[in-house]
Design an enzyme around this catalytic site. Sequence first.
Site, PDB file in Angstrom:
ATOM      1  N   ASP A 288       0.872  -1.167   0.000  1.00  0.00           N
ATOM      2  CA  ASP A 288       0.000   0.000   0.000  1.00  0.00           C
ATOM      3  C   ASP A 288       0.914   1.223   0.000  1.00  0.00           C
ATOM      4  OD1 ASP A 288      -2.115   1.738   0.019  1.00  0.00           O
ATOM      5  OD2 ASP A 288      -3.231   0.694   1.573  1.00  0.00           O
TER       6      ASP A 288
HETATM    7  C1  BGC Z   1      -5.057   3.190  -0.231  1.00  0.00           C
HETATM    8  C2  BGC Z   1      -5.040   2.204  -1.375  1.00  0.00           C
HETATM    9  C3  BGC Z   1      -4.823   2.929  -2.675  1.00  0.00           C
HETATM   10  C4  BGC Z   1      -3.535   3.728  -2.600  1.00  0.00           C
HETATM   11  C5  BGC Z   1      -3.200   4.492  -3.863  1.00  0.00           C
HETATM   12  C6  BGC Z   1      -3.866   4.123  -0.258  1.00  0.00           C
HETATM   13  O1  BGC Z   1      -4.044   5.183   0.632  1.00  0.00           O
HETATM   14  O2  BGC Z   1      -5.103   2.508   0.988  1.00  0.00           O
HETATM   15  O3  BGC Z   1      -6.240   1.488  -1.395  1.00  0.00           O
HETATM   16  O4  BGC Z   1      -4.791   2.020  -3.737  1.00  0.00           O
HETATM   17  O5  BGC Z   1      -3.660   4.672  -1.543  1.00  0.00           O
HETATM   18  O6  BGC Z   1      -4.090   5.516  -4.083  1.00  0.00           O
END
Ligand code: BGC
Length: 756
Positions: A288
């Site tokens: 993540d």
């Molecule tokens: C989220 C993810 C997301 C990523 C990119 C993170 O804050 O938890 O689900 O894909 O950001 O935007």
Amino acid sequence: MSDKNNKLIPMKNKTIFLMTAFIFIAVCSCKKDTSSSNTETELIQAHQAKEFDSSKFDVKIDSLVAQLTLEEKIGMLHGNSMFSTGGVKRLGIPELKMADGPLGVREEISRDSWATAGWDNDFATYYPASGALAATWNTEMAYTFGNSVGQELRARDKDMLLSPAINIVRTPLGGRTYEYMTEDPFLNKKIAVPLVVGLQDNDVMACVKHFAANNQETNRDIYDVQMDERTLREIYLPAFKATVTEAHAYAIMGAYNKFRGEYLCENDYMLNKVLRDEWGFKGVVVSDWAAVHSTVKSLENGLDIEMGTPKPFNEFFLADKLILAAKEGEISETEIDTHVKRILRVLFQVKAMGGQDRVKGSIATEAHYQDAYKIAAEAIVLLKNDNNALPLQLDGVKSIAVIGNNATKKNALGGFGAGVKTKREVTPLEGLKNRLPESIKINYAEGYLERYDDKKKGKLGDITLNGPLTIDQLDPAKLQEAIEAAKNSDMAIVFAGSNRDYETEASDRRNLKLPFGQEELIKRVLEVNPRTIVVIIAGAPFDIQDIGKKTDALVWSWFNGSEGGNALADVLLGTVNPSGKLPWTMPKKLEDSPAHATHSFPGDESVTYSEGILVGYRWFDTKNIEPLYPFGYGLSYTNFEFSDLKTDKEAYNATDVIEVTFTLKNSGAMDGKEVTQLYISDPESHVEKAAQELKGFKKVFVKSGASENVTILLPAKELAYYNEVNKEWLVEPGTYNIKIGNSSRAIKAEVSITIN
Ligand code: BGC
């Protein structure tokens, strides 16, 4: 129709067909499938979840790796822009290009900041949020969803969609409840698998997130989840496992938080032991965003790609630091090669390399908007309908008051995190204008204002700590306007609920109360016009107990995509007979929910899932707590009767498939779809079990006055529980009750079987 759809129809061979049919067996095995058009059913059955054909590319991959420098290899292991990893031009290795997310393909972001790239060709279809998709209880809709988004992803020339998000809804307050699907592991996997298959049919990767036990936003960067192994296996992992073993997902995203003391992006147990060794995952593990905390450890413990923000990309853990670690002998080049090879394999697999003919895709087409419409229409849940308040009877109606900010609020963008830039988002007000005869006057009043206590802090909450703080006093002038509109109209519809600024990633809500003074507004409108119905637009449970008592009709819509307003109007007017069912339990009060009853939410640095396996309705049913609206609940404009419940035998072995049949009659006046649900209970168990568990479902269309024979195939292995001592799934011998109904609290027939 897209070129890809046409390519899907031919069956490759019979064996493939049989294997594939087996994947969808529990839901697609009706002798006569009436759940939707035959073409769609055939499409799913004819589809093969593509397996990794590792041997096919191995020679090429080995030769490429042999030519790569250490720096080039490590460049592939981390973000070189906000949403891509490094490629190696001289060897024809492209960047691996990603896009968020669950609502559709996210707009283009600048390469090195969260600012929009400002493109004018990145408008996409806004699809219903995952909670809505789950509420369709329709696996074909899940396939359609995946396939349609996959097309859009290719049209944007991306390789990986950061989706689906399939964490279990553990608390109704979860900020990402709308992005997740359900509280139930069986429904979760049955929706997630066809979605991933449909998506990956388009030569793209699904990145299934957030692996795993990531069930709250509060303190998400630090909290450490503790739970017993059985709970992990039975509740939190099944959908992840199914997307890997059945749908062959090419990527998994590690979560922010810790599990049993280790961050999930460097968790040897979860990434190496469970995901790869046990499930045979061959794809890539992506972090993540900014969820990585170490260099050598995260790589050795199973992470392949570090993504994130906001520091310079070469300062990532898997960038310069890794080059240094390799040069100093802290990590072997063979280990680095392992991760590089995985990335090359998925790039070949989705035809991003090797000059393979690849799906071109299409975006924001009318066909895709119609996919969004179909899903939206099946997702809407009718919670209450007294005195035949719905469908709206328009005889003699000259005017309708449409009240509430949610009648015009758009949700494709908003809040913290991924949204969709779209040219089409039909609001509820626009939907009604589109569908009502012109002779009916709409008197719109905003009713309540969407206001937050402190714009800076309140709107998005203190990130990962407190949810947005709303101002709940009504504005007197707005209230008066609404009362006048209601008084001067033949009927009124209040649109309440939340929005994506209030329900948002990075914070959990503070309580279940309807925000912005909506409850007071509804009460005041009802006082002047008793012919008032209420529509809730939201992605997570709210306390609507009092409202439910006061109004004749209560409808639940969602962040329901580009065509949400049209779908809603069609349900209100009866062009569409509602068939959505709640994918989670709506509690009467927060303290009734398991994580809150056991005081184990939000925890601080450590969160123990004290309710164990009793998540969602498993808790309510086992503890005999009456929910406000149960899991699986949703009304129709027609009535369904269940009869003749039978199994093909009385006794089975643990490897058998139990054939459950029954008759479903539509005894009402309107054609409609019913979600038939199969629950099992095990009264003789030697271990703790939930009072009942969902183990099958099938959405069936029945014409008014007609009956359908429905078959649900229940593999006996679904009756297993996870035995922690032997570390295996065990089907206990003995008697099990098989129950059929149309919600977890509306069991219509029951039959017993024995497992030898
Ligand atoms: C989220 C993810 C997301 C990523 C990119 C993170 O804050 O938890 O689900 O894909 O950001 O935007």
